[in-house]
Motif scaffolding. Structure first.
Motif, PDB file in Angstrom:
ATOM      1  N   ASP A 253       1.056  -1.149  -0.058  1.00  0.00           N
ATOM      2  CA  ASP A 253       0.089  -0.042   0.017  1.00  0.00           C
ATOM      3  C   ASP A 253       1.064   1.098   0.146  1.00  0.00           C
ATOM      4  N   LEU A 254       0.791   1.736  -1.172  1.00  0.00           N
ATOM      5  CA  LEU A 254       1.991   3.001  -1.309  1.00  0.00           C
ATOM      6  C   LEU A 254       1.628   4.203  -0.324  1.00  0.00           C
ATOM      7  N   GLY A 255       0.294   4.250   0.418  1.00  0.00           N
ATOM      8  CA  GLY A 255      -0.066   5.025   1.100  1.00  0.00           C
ATOM      9  C   GLY A 255       0.725   4.942   2.560  1.00  0.00           C
ATOM     10  N   HIS A 256       0.648   3.776   2.919  1.00  0.00           N
ATOM     11  CA  HIS A 256       1.364   3.477   4.158  1.00  0.00           C
ATOM     12  C   HIS A 256       2.825   3.560   3.887  1.00  0.00           C
TER      13      HIS A 256
ATOM     14  N   GLU B 265       1.682  -6.954  -5.841  1.00  0.00           N
ATOM     15  CA  GLU B 265       0.825  -5.927  -6.164  1.00  0.00           C
ATOM     16  C   GLU B 265       1.169  -4.771  -5.395  1.00  0.00           C
ATOM     17  N   VAL B 266       0.744  -3.533  -6.027  1.00  0.00           N
ATOM     18  CA  VAL B 266       0.877  -2.318  -5.565  1.00  0.00           C
ATOM     19  C   VAL B 266      -0.530  -1.873  -5.387  1.00  0.00           C
ATOM     20  N   ARG B 267      -0.905  -1.233  -4.485  1.00  0.00           N
ATOM     21  CA  ARG B 267      -2.293  -0.864  -4.021  1.00  0.00           C
ATOM     22  C   ARG B 267      -2.036   0.741  -3.569  1.00  0.00           C
ATOM     23  N   LEU B 268      -2.934   1.661  -4.323  1.00  0.00           N
ATOM     24  CA  LEU B 268      -2.705   3.110  -3.897  1.00  0.00           C
ATOM     25  C   LEU B 268      -3.804   3.877  -4.223  1.00  0.00           C
ATOM     26  N   ALA B 269      -3.963   4.946  -3.525  1.00  0.00           N
ATOM     27  CA  ALA B 269      -4.920   6.157  -3.668  1.00  0.00           C
ATOM     28  C   ALA B 269      -4.487   7.166  -4.381  1.00  0.00           C
TER      29      ALA B 269
ATOM     30  N   LEU C  56      -0.972  -3.152 -10.459  1.00  0.00           N
ATOM     31  CA  LEU C  56      -1.243  -2.078  -9.760  1.00  0.00           C
ATOM     32  C   LEU C  56      -2.605  -1.759  -9.752  1.00  0.00           C
ATOM     33  N   THR C  57      -3.279  -1.492  -8.467  1.00  0.00           N
ATOM     34  CA  THR C  57      -4.782  -1.250  -8.063  1.00  0.00           C
ATOM     35  C   THR C  57      -4.833   0.128  -7.578  1.00  0.00           C
ATOM     36  N   LEU C  58      -5.836   0.965  -8.201  1.00  0.00           N
ATOM     37  CA  LEU C  58      -6.150   2.108  -7.783  1.00  0.00           C
ATOM     38  C   LEU C  58      -7.314   2.002  -6.777  1.00  0.00           C
TER      39      LEU C  58
END
Length: 305
Positions: free
Chosen positions: A206-209, A233-237, A265-267
């Protein structure tokens, strides 16, 4: 939506909309219209979606081939693609709590998701990914918990190997570091996952974390890959005005000039139950951020660097 890196590798961009918990297939299908509307607003031929299926629904779909066929048909009708499924987003999904990674039921839930995903993958996809939590809360995690989870992860790996042998395509599982979890800092994550099957199991970021809590995001990501862990996987907002330089540094580390460290990549939607206009705006913003580091939709030329 498929993006092309200058290296030639394809990155699958999917959208995940925070849903009210759905306990049956008709409820999930009813949500697909929102994804279809996002695809139409973007003018994209194909949109990737990342679905959250609670344990009871996943168990039912895993044994009902006709239900999986129906779900695949509903996705195809809306020009939606699934290459990833979520095992525990949005605070464990709200209503139905999946079991912990110290319980065999968590392995069965994850394998159910893998079985479902194999039927949802497009014919040209060679593998997919399932994301899950960072093992469990660090508070109370003792030697007995570690021993129990290690055994469950070994059996999970064996189950994934069996599925790959039976289907000719693989599903990998990424464990997501998070605040207060057994997996949190880069050092804790590398230590906790040091003995896993690194061919089938890895990290979901989680790129936010990462941007908020890791002192040096790019160095932290590099330390994970140096430890032999794959970024599954990468997850981000990605919200205009809210991204930071630390977030961009992490994004460049994963998808920059050296080649993408992951193909998934998941938005994440910025608000629960957003409008198609909001989601399409966030996708457009993320595409601009990705174009700046060299990724472009598959049918468009890569931007000059």
């Amino acid at each position: 939506m498929r993006l092309r890196h200058p290296s030639g590798r394809i990155v699958h961009l999917s959208v995940e909309i925070a849903p009210p918990p759905e306990s049956n297939l008709p409820g999930v299908v009813s949500r697909l219209d929102t994804y279809g509307a996002v695809r139409a607003r973007l003018g994209a031929d194909l949109l990737g979606v990342n679905l959250w299926l609670p344990p009871s629904l996943a168990a039912a779909l895993a044994v009902e081939s006709r239900a999986r066929t129906r779900l695949r048909a509903e996705l195809d009708a809306r020009r939606l693609e699934v290459v990833t499924l979520s095992g525990a987003p949005f605070g464990e999904g709200g209503g139905e709590q999946p079991p912990a990674w110290t319980e065999p039921a968590r392995r069965e839930y994850t394998l159910d998701l893998a079985r479902i995903l194999l039927d949802l993958l497009d014919e040209d996809a060679v593998r997919g990914a399932v994301s899950t939590i960072g093992l469990g809360p660090r508070a109370g995690w003792a030697e007995a918990s570690e021993k129990a989870s290690a055994g469950i992860l070994r059996r999970l790996s064996a189950g994934l190997a069996d599925l790959a042998w039976q289907n000719g395509r693989a599903v990998r599982v990424g464990f997501q570091p998070g605040p207060g979890a057994v997996l949190d800092s880069p050092e804790q994550t590398a230590a906790a996952l040091s003995r896993i099957d690194k061919e089938r199991l890895g990290v979901c970021l989680d790129l936010g974390h990462v941007a908020r809590t890791w002192p040096e995001p790019a160095a932290g990501i590099e330390s994970l890959t140096d430890a032999g862990l794959s970024i599954i996987e990468v997850r981000l907002a990605a919200v205009p005005g809210a991204t930071t330089e630390a977030w961009r540094s992490a994004l460049r580390q994963v998808f920059g000039a050296g080649g993408p460290l992951t193909e998934y990549l998941t938005l994440l939607s910025r608000v629960p139950d957003p409008t198609p206009e909001q989601v399409a705006g966030d996708v457009a913003y993320l595409l601009a951020e990705l174009a700046a580091i060299g990724l472009a939709p598959e049918n468009e030329p890569c931007p000059a660097r």
